[in-house]
Design a protein around this motif. Structure first.
Motif, PDB file in Angstrom:
ATOM      1  N   ALA A 121       0.835  -1.208   0.000  1.00  0.00           N
ATOM      2  CA  ALA A 121       0.000   0.000   0.000  1.00  0.00           C
ATOM      3  C   ALA A 121       0.868   1.256   0.000  1.00  0.00           C
ATOM      4  N   ALA A 122       1.922   1.248   0.802  1.00  0.00           N
ATOM      5  CA  ALA A 122       2.812   2.408   0.887  1.00  0.00           C
ATOM      6  C   ALA A 122       3.573   2.642  -0.419  1.00  0.00           C
ATOM      7  N   ALA A 123       3.798   1.595  -1.192  1.00  0.00           N
ATOM      8  CA  ALA A 123       4.577   1.709  -2.428  1.00  0.00           C
ATOM      9  C   ALA A 123       3.751   2.201  -3.617  1.00  0.00           C
ATOM     10  N   CYS A 124       2.426   2.135  -3.528  1.00  0.00           N
ATOM     11  CA  CYS A 124       1.569   2.494  -4.666  1.00  0.00           C
ATOM     12  C   CYS A 124       1.511   4.002  -4.873  1.00  0.00           C
ATOM     13  N   PHE A 125       1.589   4.417  -6.137  1.00  0.00           N
ATOM     14  CA  PHE A 125       1.461   5.843  -6.430  1.00  0.00           C
ATOM     15  C   PHE A 125      -0.004   6.268  -6.516  1.00  0.00           C
ATOM     16  N   SER A 126      -0.908   5.328  -6.735  1.00  0.00           N
ATOM     17  CA  SER A 126      -2.331   5.618  -6.905  1.00  0.00           C
ATOM     18  C   SER A 126      -3.072   5.501  -5.581  1.00  0.00           C
ATOM     19  N   TRP A 127      -3.847   6.521  -5.252  1.00  0.00           N
ATOM     20  CA  TRP A 127      -4.617   6.479  -4.007  1.00  0.00           C
ATOM     21  C   TRP A 127      -5.670   5.382  -4.037  1.00  0.00           C
ATOM     22  N   THR A 128      -6.246   5.109  -5.200  1.00  0.00           N
ATOM     23  CA  THR A 128      -7.266   4.064  -5.268  1.00  0.00           C
ATOM     24  C   THR A 128      -6.657   2.696  -5.035  1.00  0.00           C
ATOM     25  N   ASN A 129      -5.462   2.503  -5.561  1.00  0.00           N
ATOM     26  CA  ASN A 129      -4.757   1.234  -5.373  1.00  0.00           C
ATOM     27  C   ASN A 129      -4.358   1.068  -3.912  1.00  0.00           C
ATOM     28  N   ARG A 130      -3.825   2.135  -3.327  1.00  0.00           N
ATOM     29  CA  ARG A 130      -3.442   2.102  -1.905  1.00  0.00           C
ATOM     30  C   ARG A 130      -4.641   1.753  -1.031  1.00  0.00           C
ATOM     31  N   ASP A 131      -5.752   2.435  -1.272  1.00  0.00           N
ATOM     32  CA  ASP A 131      -6.940   2.209  -0.449  1.00  0.00           C
ATOM     33  C   ASP A 131      -7.469   0.784  -0.581  1.00  0.00           C
ATOM     34  N   ALA A 132      -7.429   0.223  -1.789  1.00  0.00           N
ATOM     35  CA  ALA A 132      -7.890  -1.160  -1.991  1.00  0.00           C
ATOM     36  C   ALA A 132      -7.000  -2.132  -1.218  1.00  0.00           C
ATOM     37  N   ILE A 133      -5.711  -1.929  -1.279  1.00  0.00           N
ATOM     38  CA  ILE A 133      -4.791  -2.818  -0.555  1.00  0.00           C
ATOM     39  C   ILE A 133      -5.003  -2.696   0.949  1.00  0.00           C
ATOM     40  N   LEU A 134      -5.211  -1.488   1.424  1.00  0.00           N
ATOM     41  CA  LEU A 134      -5.456  -1.301   2.858  1.00  0.00           C
ATOM     42  C   LEU A 134      -6.748  -1.965   3.313  1.00  0.00           C
ATOM     43  N   GLU A 135      -7.658  -2.213   2.402  1.00  0.00           N
ATOM     44  CA  GLU A 135      -8.923  -2.860   2.727  1.00  0.00           C
ATOM     45  C   GLU A 135      -8.831  -4.395   2.734  1.00  0.00           C
ATOM     46  N   LEU A 136      -7.743  -4.948   2.219  1.00  0.00           N
ATOM     47  CA  LEU A 136      -7.603  -6.408   2.141  1.00  0.00           C
ATOM     48  C   LEU A 136      -7.825  -7.129   3.469  1.00  0.00           C
ATOM     49  N   PRO A 137      -7.217  -6.689   4.570  1.00  0.00           N
ATOM     50  CA  PRO A 137      -7.404  -7.443   5.822  1.00  0.00           C
ATOM     51  C   PRO A 137      -8.864  -7.547   6.258  1.00  0.00           C
ATOM     52  N   GLN A 138      -9.630  -6.492   6.053  1.00  0.00           N
ATOM     53  CA  GLN A 138     -11.038  -6.532   6.447  1.00  0.00           C
ATOM     54  C   GLN A 138     -11.840  -7.459   5.537  1.00  0.00           C
ATOM     55  N   ARG A 139     -11.447  -7.558   4.286  1.00  0.00           N
ATOM     56  CA  ARG A 139     -12.192  -8.365   3.320  1.00  0.00           C
ATOM     57  C   ARG A 139     -11.809  -9.843   3.348  1.00  0.00           C
ATOM     58  N   PHE A 140     -10.517 -10.141   3.609  1.00  0.00           N
ATOM     59  CA  PHE A 140     -10.057 -11.504   3.380  1.00  0.00           C
ATOM     60  C   PHE A 140      -9.361 -12.206   4.531  1.00  0.00           C
ATOM     61  N   ALA A 141      -8.643 -11.499   5.352  1.00  0.00           N
ATOM     62  CA  ALA A 141      -7.864 -12.215   6.358  1.00  0.00           C
ATOM     63  C   ALA A 141      -7.637 -11.349   7.600  1.00  0.00           C
ATOM     64  N   PRO A 142      -8.673 -11.165   8.405  1.00  0.00           N
ATOM     65  CA  PRO A 142      -8.497 -10.332   9.594  1.00  0.00           C
ATOM     66  C   PRO A 142      -7.338 -10.777  10.475  1.00  0.00           C
ATOM     67  N   HIS A 143      -7.045 -12.084  10.468  1.00  0.00           N
ATOM     68  CA  HIS A 143      -5.928 -12.581  11.285  1.00  0.00           C
ATOM     69  C   HIS A 143      -4.582 -12.100  10.769  1.00  0.00           C
ATOM     70  N   ALA A 144      -4.516 -11.659   9.521  1.00  0.00           N
ATOM     71  CA  ALA A 144      -3.245 -11.208   8.934  1.00  0.00           C
ATOM     72  C   ALA A 144      -2.996  -9.725   9.166  1.00  0.00           C
ATOM     73  N   ALA A 145      -3.979  -8.991   9.668  1.00  0.00           N
ATOM     74  CA  ALA A 145      -3.866  -7.533   9.785  1.00  0.00           C
ATOM     75  C   ALA A 145      -2.642  -7.047  10.548  1.00  0.00           C
ATOM     76  N   PRO A 146      -2.231  -7.674  11.682  1.00  0.00           N
ATOM     77  CA  PRO A 146      -1.067  -7.149  12.407  1.00  0.00           C
ATOM     78  C   PRO A 146       0.223  -7.208  11.610  1.00  0.00           C
ATOM     79  N   GLY A 147       0.350  -8.139  10.668  1.00  0.00           N
ATOM     80  CA  GLY A 147       1.616  -8.322   9.927  1.00  0.00           C
ATOM     81  C   GLY A 147       1.776  -7.321   8.897  1.00  0.00           C
TER      82      GLY A 147
END
Length: 152
Positions: free
Chosen positions: A126-152
């Motif tokens: 997420a930090a590496a993306c130049f696009s805000w839409t791309n960053r925001d989608a990646i930041l949403e991954l833990p809520q959508r797919f793997a809440p247990h992975a969020a701390p990593g």
């Protein structure tokens, strides 16, 4: 010249532990992004997502493997890329999809579009993306797919 349609897809490719595939743009070294691309006339958005993933990475996944987030973003097209669109077109509507692969794989990037690729943990991606839409989608991954992975 045939103009691009101002409708596109963003496909976040990731693993179950939320490692994310990013591609580096050929014309802008240092600009990292997920798979993106414009919809062709008469093409369903899901097929646009499949086609762009295949063209940009060589990954040929079945339609059932893609998840349509039912999320779209409206953004202003960068001035340097507006020539590809009909005169007066200033905005694009981007539809978000994801594709979960069982593990990291080597991909074959389209050399006219990308210099290379890398897999990163979701926060770094997420930090590496130049696009805000791309960053925001990646930041949403833990809520959508793997809440247990969020701390990593």
């Amino acid at each position: 010249m045939e103009f691009k349609k101002p409708v596109s897809v963003l496909v976040v490719i990731h693993t179950p532990v939320l490692e994310v595939l990013l591609l580096e743009r050929t014309k802008h070294p240092g600009f990292w992004q997920s798979v993106t691309g414009s919809q062709e006339d008469g093409e369903p958005l899901l097929e646009t997502a499949r086609r762009e993933v295949r063209e940009e990475t060589g990954i040929d996944s079945a339609a059932v493997d893609f998840i349509d987030w039912q999320l779209s973003n409206l953004y202003e097209i960068f001035a340097e890329w507006r020539y590809r669109y009909a005169p007066g077109v200033m905005h694009n509507t981007e539809h978000v999809f994801s594709l979960c692969l069982p593990e990291r794989i080597d991909v074959t990037v389209a050399p006219d579009e990308h210099l290379g690729y890398r897999w990163l943990p979701w926060r770094d991606a997420a930090a590496a993306c130049f696009s805000w839409t791309n960053r925001d989608a990646i930041l949403e991954l833990p809520q959508r797919f793997a809440p247990h992975a969020a701390p990593g």
